[in-house]
Design an enzyme around this catalytic site. Structure first.
Site, short mmCIF file in Angstrom:
data_model
loop_
_atom_site.label_atom_id
_atom_site.label_comp_id
_atom_site.label_asym_id
_atom_site.label_seq_id
_atom_site.Cartn_x
_atom_site.Cartn_y
_atom_site.Cartn_z
N TYR A 102 0.83 -1.20 0.00
CA TYR A 102 0.00 0.00 0.00
C TYR A 102 0.87 1.25 0.00
O TYR A 102 2.03 1.22 0.38
CB TYR A 102 -0.98 0.01 1.18
CG TYR A 102 -0.38 0.39 2.52
CD1 TYR A 102 -0.42 1.71 2.98
CD2 TYR A 102 0.20 -0.57 3.34
CE1 TYR A 102 0.11 2.06 4.21
CE2 TYR A 102 0.72 -0.23 4.58
CZ TYR A 102 0.68 1.09 5.01
OH TYR A 102 1.20 1.43 6.23
N CYS A 103 0.27 2.34 -0.46
CA CYS A 103 0.91 3.65 -0.44
C CYS A 103 -0.14 4.66 0.01
O CYS A 103 -0.97 4.35 0.85
CB CYS A 103 1.53 3.99 -1.80
SG CYS A 103 0.34 4.09 -3.16
N ARG A 104 -0.13 5.85 -0.56
CA ARG A 104 -1.12 6.85 -0.16
C ARG A 104 -2.46 6.62 -0.83
O ARG A 104 -3.50 6.62 -0.18
CB ARG A 104 -0.60 8.26 -0.49
CG ARG A 104 -1.49 9.38 0.03
CD ARG A 104 -0.86 10.74 -0.13
NE ARG A 104 -0.49 11.04 -1.49
CZ ARG A 104 -1.28 11.59 -2.41
NH1 ARG A 104 -2.51 11.93 -2.09
NH2 ARG A 104 -0.85 11.82 -3.62
#
Length: 140
Positions: A102-104
């Site tokens: 995951y990231c932003r």
């Protein structure tokens, strides 16, 4: 010209590529609800935060390991001892059942998931909602 394209299309329709629809789809994804069910409850979850150090300092999903997106390939190619020394956790096996990036908002994690797939991590998935969705749903 139209006839040429029609001919090619007909030929392709007759070929049996022996490929499942899933392998033709984009990056495998996981929803907030499915990830929420795994966080803190699954022994198999290997959750990777690919954001920058500054982004991680502002909050992260519990239990995640920080591996910046531009180092995911190198990290996953490390031998298990190097990986453990650098990240403080056991390197996931190629068949890890619950490997999630995951990231932003899901773009960098999609790149990381694709990189993992290219290295043989067959079950790697992308949390497309990212930390933005997670923090909203968790009220943080």
């Amino acid at each position: 010209m139209v006839q040429f394209y029609w001919s090619i299309r007909q030929s392709l329709n007759r070929l049996d590529f022996n490929v499942s629809p899933l392998s033709l789809s984009a990056t495998k994804q996981i929803s907030y609800e499915d990830l929420k069910a795994l966080v803190g409850k699954s022994q198999n979850l290997f959750l990777v935060d690919v954001r920058t150090k500054e982004e991680v300092a502002n909050g992260r999903i519990p239990g995640s390991v920080h591996i910046p997106v531009d180092t995911v390939g190198t990290a996953l190619e490390m031998n298990p001892e190097e990986f453990l020394a650098k990240y403080g956790v056991t390197k996931p096996p190629l068949d890890a059942p619950e490997l999630v990036f995951y990231c932003r908002i899901g773009r960098r994690s999609e790149m990381a998931t694709n990189k993992a797939h290219s290295l043989g991590y067959v079950n790697a998935r992308n949390y497309t909602g990212g930390y933005t969705q997670w923090s909203q749903k968790e009220g943080k």
